[in-house]
Design a protein around this motif. Structure first.
Motif, PDB file in Angstrom:
ATOM      1  N   LEU A   1      15.410  14.525 -31.501  1.00 42.32           N
ATOM      2  CA  LEU A   1      16.609  13.882 -32.040  1.00 42.32           C
ATOM      3  C   LEU A   1      17.191  13.527 -33.159  1.00 42.32           C
ATOM      4  CD1 LEU A   1      18.692  11.156 -30.441  1.00 42.32           C
ATOM      5  CD2 LEU A   1      16.806   9.477 -31.179  1.00 42.32           C
ATOM      6  N   TYR A   2      18.340  13.658 -33.266  1.00 44.51           N
ATOM      7  CA  TYR A   2      19.289  13.841 -34.413  1.00 44.51           C
ATOM      8  C   TYR A   2      20.509  12.764 -33.925  1.00 44.51           C
ATOM      9  CZ  TYR A   2      22.165  15.554 -38.489  1.00 44.51           C
ATOM     10  OH  TYR A   2      23.234  16.108 -39.460  1.00 44.51           O
ATOM     11  N   PHE A   3      20.152  12.199 -34.552  1.00 44.51           N
ATOM     12  CA  PHE A   3      21.833  10.840 -35.237  1.00 44.51           C
ATOM     13  C   PHE A   3      21.885  10.230 -36.133  1.00 44.51           C
ATOM     14  CE2 PHE A   3      17.690   8.426 -34.417  1.00 44.51           C
ATOM     15  CZ  PHE A   3      17.658   6.980 -35.489  1.00 44.51           C
TER      16      PHE A   3
ATOM     17  N   ALA B   1      20.605  16.126 -29.248  1.00 46.55           N
ATOM     18  CA  ALA B   1      18.856  15.533 -28.539  1.00 46.55           C
ATOM     19  C   ALA B   1      18.798  16.318 -27.619  1.00 46.55           C
ATOM     20  CB  ALA B   1      19.368  13.722 -27.781  1.00 46.55           C
TER      21      ALA B   1
ATOM     22  N   GLN C   1      15.636   7.414 -26.242  1.00 50.34           N
ATOM     23  CA  GLN C   1      15.821   7.272 -27.402  1.00 50.34           C
ATOM     24  C   GLN C   1      16.512   6.038 -28.147  1.00 50.34           C
ATOM     25  OE1 GLN C   1      19.635   9.912 -27.055  1.00 50.34           O
ATOM     26  NE2 GLN C   1      18.542  11.379 -25.539  1.00 50.34           N
TER      27      GLN C   1
ATOM     28  N   VAL D   1      25.196  10.130 -31.353  1.00 57.25           N
ATOM     29  CA  VAL D   1      23.961  11.527 -30.892  1.00 57.25           C
ATOM     30  C   VAL D   1      24.108  12.315 -31.626  1.00 57.25           C
ATOM     31  CG1 VAL D   1      22.710  12.063 -29.333  1.00 57.25           C
ATOM     32  CG2 VAL D   1      22.888   9.836 -29.881  1.00 57.25           C
TER      33      VAL D   1
END
Length: 160
Positions: A139-141, A74, A81, A71
């Motif tokens: 959310l950036y993962f 977020a 998630q 992650v």
């Protein structure tokens, strides 16, 4: 001279929003850490979360094989998630090679269907972005070398 003043005001507003979003992300990380610590304590006491024999959440088992999941940032509930991670994993598992558009579409459709409109998804191995999102909808993962940005924006009805 007037244009410079307008640019300065816009720049200050952008910086203010950036600081605000950074603080939200930090608070989300802190809350997530506290929840994980609480779950660990419960497991140590022998309490079972899923009613099964191992005391672990079922989705945690599914995501254990995603060792390369990370992650990056977020502002999203942990359950949402996990849903994004599962959906991305399932979609990637069906692809012989990465199809960024198909993966983005799968995540967007899943979240539009489950949580209402308007979700946006960007998938790739190299991209830059700067987006405004709805509270609790960012959310950036990454999974291996695939980066995924999933975010929600507010939708207002058109007046005809």
């Amino acid at each position: 001279m007037r244009e410079k003043a307008e640019v300065d005001v816009a720049s200050e507003e952008l910086e203010r929003r950036s600081r605000y979003l950074s603080s939200l992300i930090q608070r989300t990380k802190l809350k997530g850490d506290a929840v994980e610590e609480e779950e660990d304590k419960d497991q140590e006491k022998g309490q079972k979360k899923d009613g099964g024999g191992n005391g672990r959440r079922p989705e945690a088992d599914d995501l254990q094989e995603l060792k390369n999941l990370r992650v990056r940032a977020a502002d999203m509930a942990p359950a949402m998630q996990r849903r994004a991670f599962r959906c991305a994993k399932d979609a990637l598992d069906t692809m012989p090679k990465l199809d960024s558009k198909r993966l983005a579409l799968a995540l967007k459709k899943e979240f539009d269907t489950s949580y209402g409109p308007a979700w946006h998804c960007i998938v790739g191995t190299s991209f830059g972005s700067y987006v405004t999102h709805s509270l609790g909808g960012f959310l950036y993962f990454s999974i291996d070398k695939v980066y995924i940005l999933l975010f929600r924006t507010a939708v207002e009805p058109l007046d005809h």
